[in-house]
Design a protein around this motif. Structure first.
Motif: not given
Length: 136
Positions: A86-105
């Motif tokens: 849920v941390y990752r999903y909330q970050a993607v939703y909350f920071l939109a329209p920014r592109r959110v990537v994880d540690s692999e990218r």
């Protein structure tokens, strides 16, 4: 039959309201009423207060600061605990329209936001609530 047609919508609305009332938590009513009052009075309310961060309330403050300090066109690597997802999903939703990537990218990111890590922040990183933000 006409009377039935007039009563049916009201009865259905009453039944729906009664079933939904059971899902309302008493402890949520007052804070939500305060938010509504602030919005109706024309005040601004941070997005983290509008979103539900029941899992980790400090995470909302962290994301508020990341959003405030990064342009909307930026790519942001958000490093969060791997579980729960849920941390990752909330970050993607909350920071939109920014592109959110994880540690692999992380190489694709303009900014790196690290949350809840027991690590020393790199030189030049900006402190955030329970984390830090650095520009790549």
């Amino acid at each position: 039959m006409r009377r039935f047609r007039r009563v049916l919508p009201g009865a259905l609305l009453l039944i729906l309201g009664a079933t939904e009332a059971a899902s309302i938590r008493a402890r949520d009513v007052l804070p939500r009423a305060r938010l509504l009052g602030r919005r109706l009075a024309g005040g601004s309310v941070p997005r983290s207060e509008l979103a539900e961060f029941a899992l980790d309330p400090v995470f909302g403050s962290f994301l508020d600061e990341v959003a405030r300090r990064t342009p909307k066109s930026a790519a942001v690597a958000v490093i969060v605990p791997p579980r729960p997802d849920v941390y990752r999903y909330q970050a993607v939703y909350f920071l939109a329209p920014r592109r959110v990537v994880d540690s692999e990218r992380i190489a694709e990111a303009d900014y790196v936001a690290v949350y809840a890590r027991a690590m020393k922040s790199p030189p030049g990183a900006e402190p955030l609530p329970n984390g830090f933000l650095s520009r790549r």
